[in-house]
Design a protein around this motif. Sequence first.
Motif, mmCIF file in Angstrom:
data_model
loop_
_atom_site.group_PDB
_atom_site.id
_atom_site.type_symbol
_atom_site.label_atom_id
_atom_site.label_comp_id
_atom_site.label_asym_id
_atom_site.label_seq_id
_atom_site.Cartn_x
_atom_site.Cartn_y
_atom_site.Cartn_z
ATOM 1 N N ARG A 22 59.406 -10.713 3.075
ATOM 2 C CA ARG A 22 60.315 -10.648 4.225
ATOM 3 C C ARG A 22 59.934 -9.478 5.130
ATOM 4 O O ARG A 22 59.972 -9.595 6.364
ATOM 5 N N ALA A 23 59.545 -8.366 4.506
ATOM 6 C CA ALA A 23 59.094 -7.224 5.306
ATOM 7 C C ALA A 23 57.801 -7.552 6.032
ATOM 8 O O ALA A 23 57.606 -7.153 7.188
ATOM 9 N N ARG A 24 56.914 -8.286 5.368
ATOM 10 C CA ARG A 24 55.660 -8.680 6.023
ATOM 11 C C ARG A 24 55.947 -9.548 7.250
ATOM 12 O O ARG A 24 55.363 -9.360 8.320
ATOM 13 N N ALA A 27 58.761 -9.718 8.983
ATOM 14 C CA ALA A 27 59.431 -8.917 10.007
ATOM 15 C C ALA A 27 58.423 -8.036 10.742
ATOM 16 O O ALA A 27 58.512 -7.855 11.972
ATOM 17 N N ALA A 28 57.463 -7.484 9.995
ATOM 18 C CA ALA A 28 56.431 -6.660 10.619
ATOM 19 C C ALA A 28 55.588 -7.494 11.568
ATOM 20 O O ALA A 28 55.269 -7.051 12.686
ATOM 21 N N GLN A 29 55.232 -8.697 11.162
ATOM 22 C CA GLN A 29 54.419 -9.545 12.025
ATOM 23 C C GLN A 29 55.177 -9.944 13.284
ATOM 24 O O GLN A 29 54.607 -9.974 14.384
ATOM 25 N N ASP A 30 56.466 -10.227 13.130
ATOM 26 C CA ASP A 30 57.275 -10.564 14.306
ATOM 27 C C ASP A 30 57.319 -9.384 15.276
ATOM 28 O O ASP A 30 57.226 -9.562 16.490
ATOM 29 N N ARG A 31 57.468 -8.181 14.716
ATOM 30 C CA ARG A 31 57.495 -6.999 15.594
ATOM 31 C C ARG A 31 56.136 -6.791 16.256
ATOM 32 O O ARG A 31 56.060 -6.495 17.459
ATOM 33 N N LEU A 32 55.071 -6.953 15.502
ATOM 34 C CA LEU A 32 53.730 -6.800 16.062
ATOM 35 C C LEU A 32 53.504 -7.767 17.218
ATOM 36 O O LEU A 32 52.908 -7.407 18.246
ATOM 37 N N ASP A 33 53.969 -8.986 17.067
ATOM 38 C CA ASP A 33 53.769 -10.006 18.106
ATOM 39 C C ASP A 33 54.543 -9.674 19.378
ATOM 40 O O ASP A 33 54.194 -10.159 20.458
ATOM 41 N N GLY A 34 55.595 -8.841 19.233
ATOM 42 C CA GLY A 34 56.419 -8.510 20.391
ATOM 43 C C GLY A 34 56.130 -7.163 21.010
ATOM 44 O O GLY A 34 56.837 -6.735 21.922
ATOM 45 N N LEU A 35 55.089 -6.470 20.538
ATOM 46 C CA LEU A 35 54.760 -5.150 21.072
ATOM 47 C C LEU A 35 54.067 -5.256 22.433
ATOM 48 O O LEU A 35 53.641 -6.342 22.853
ATOM 49 N N ARG A 75 42.503 -6.165 13.188
ATOM 50 C CA ARG A 75 42.695 -5.812 11.785
ATOM 51 C C ARG A 75 43.814 -4.800 11.585
ATOM 52 O O ARG A 75 44.451 -4.779 10.526
ATOM 53 N N LEU A 76 44.070 -3.960 12.585
ATOM 54 C CA LEU A 76 45.158 -2.999 12.463
ATOM 55 C C LEU A 76 46.488 -3.703 12.242
ATOM 56 O O LEU A 76 47.337 -3.235 11.475
ATOM 57 N N GLU A 77 46.675 -4.828 12.893
ATOM 58 C CA GLU A 77 47.925 -5.570 12.739
ATOM 59 C C GLU A 77 48.038 -6.151 11.328
ATOM 60 O O GLU A 77 49.111 -6.107 10.706
ATOM 61 N N GLU A 78 46.939 -6.660 10.828
ATOM 62 C CA GLU A 78 46.935 -7.197 9.465
ATOM 63 C C GLU A 78 47.275 -6.107 8.450
ATOM 64 O O GLU A 78 48.077 -6.316 7.532
ATOM 65 N N LEU A 79 46.682 -4.935 8.628
ATOM 66 C CA LEU A 79 46.937 -3.832 7.708
ATOM 67 C C LEU A 79 48.364 -3.318 7.842
ATOM 68 O O LEU A 79 48.995 -2.935 6.846
ATOM 69 N N ALA A 80 48.886 -3.285 9.056
ATOM 70 C CA ALA A 80 50.258 -2.841 9.265
ATOM 71 C C ALA A 80 51.241 -3.751 8.536
ATOM 72 O O ALA A 80 52.184 -3.275 7.881
ATOM 73 N N ALA A 81 51.041 -5.053 8.647
ATOM 74 C CA ALA A 81 51.924 -6.000 7.962
ATOM 75 C C ALA A 81 51.771 -5.889 6.447
ATOM 76 O O ALA A 81 52.748 -6.008 5.696
ATOM 77 N N TRP A 82 50.526 -5.653 5.993
ATOM 78 C CA TRP A 82 50.287 -5.485 4.552
ATOM 79 C C TRP A 82 51.044 -4.270 4.032
ATOM 80 O O TRP A 82 51.696 -4.323 2.974
ATOM 81 N N LEU A 83 50.967 -3.153 4.744
ATOM 82 C CA LEU A 83 51.669 -1.948 4.326
ATOM 83 C C LEU A 83 53.184 -2.145 4.340
ATOM 84 O O LEU A 83 53.901 -1.642 3.459
ATOM 85 N N ALA A 84 53.681 -2.871 5.331
ATOM 86 C CA ALA A 84 55.116 -3.139 5.387
ATOM 87 C C ALA A 84 55.567 -3.906 4.151
ATOM 88 O O ALA A 84 56.610 -3.601 3.555
ATOM 89 N N ALA A 85 54.762 -4.889 3.743
ATOM 90 C CA ALA A 85 55.102 -5.654 2.539
ATOM 91 C C ALA A 85 55.039 -4.779 1.303
ATOM 92 O O ALA A 85 55.893 -4.873 0.402
ATOM 93 N N ALA A 86 54.045 -3.898 1.239
ATOM 94 C CA ALA A 86 53.896 -3.022 0.083
ATOM 95 C C ALA A 86 55.057 -2.036 -0.019
ATOM 96 O O ALA A 86 55.542 -1.741 -1.121
#
Length: 348
Positions: A12-14, A16-24, A33-44
């Motif tokens: 769910r965090a992943r 939510a992070a992707q939704d936020r990334l898409d709206g930046l 790749r920064l977006e992929e890593l950001a979503a990965w960290l959010a999930a972690a």
Amino acid sequence: MTEFDIPVPDERARTAAQDRLDGLVKPVGALGRLEELAAWLAAAHGSVPPAELEDVRVVVFAGDHGVTRAAGGGVSAYPREVTAAMVRAFLSGFSGVNVLAAQVGARVDVVDIAVDDDLDGVPEAVARHKIRRGSGSIDSEDALSPDEARRAFEAGLRIADEAVDAGAQLLIPGDMGIGNSTVAATLVAASLGLPAGEVVGTGTGIDEVGLSGKTAVIEAALRRAGDRASDPFDLLTALGSACAAATAGFVLGGARRAVPVLLDGVFSCAAALVAHDIAPEAARWWLAGHRSTEPSQAFALKTLGLKPILDLGLRLGEGSGAVQAVPTLRAARGVLAGMGSLADLDIG
């Protein structure tokens, strides 16, 4: 066959992070790749944005490999005595990983898991997990006894637990041991059923004659071990080392505690491949810090489903490549934490 309960990252965090990334304030996907890593960290971390990566721990597992004394020799351009000398370098703070880790504020610890030296004068804490002095020459004998392989693996688990209990938010496995690229290539070849010629690399910089001899050593080791790769602990016993077993425990230990692990070069990736056979779900918590010049790392990463963050042509080991990926992870986190939203722009 796993006996470990590996947590699941927060999907769910992943999302939510992707939704936020898409709206930046940028085109969708423009930060790659920064977006992929950001979503990965959010999930972690289970949060958007993820927590700041303030406490980064590098643990260098040091040990000698008996394969340096294999018939024909020449698997490394350096003598085995360098391992003990480098332990002292780590403790003095002037090794490659010490310098690079200092740039990102990471802590470096060294563990004598199987150095073939008494290391007189070195703090006792460095050797408190020591399993043995050196390992067997895998072309002609097992690297470890079954009990030693288990004990080394369990030491890696404990070291990961200790780091996490002390506040570590990111774990990096480092390695130091002359002959370690030979052991790593052999583990990958045995685990994936590959011929020696496809996994062997130049390691510390051996020439063509040395490469031929190194290939022959790996071929001999694979013939001797036969089909023992079907069991990961038997594989570590036959073809690994105390360092490899401890590193496998360490990377699995981080996953067990839901703490991200940033793999380094060929040795940590080979150990992770074995850990993956013990607990496949652990790979959810791993990232690949950089691409090694060693061919066997590419095979390990493909099996683990990991893509290196950096590709700088490095082959030092020690955790030195992975620490250079830390700023990229921090940048990915910063994107989620600091960028504004397109919805907030006044474009009217």
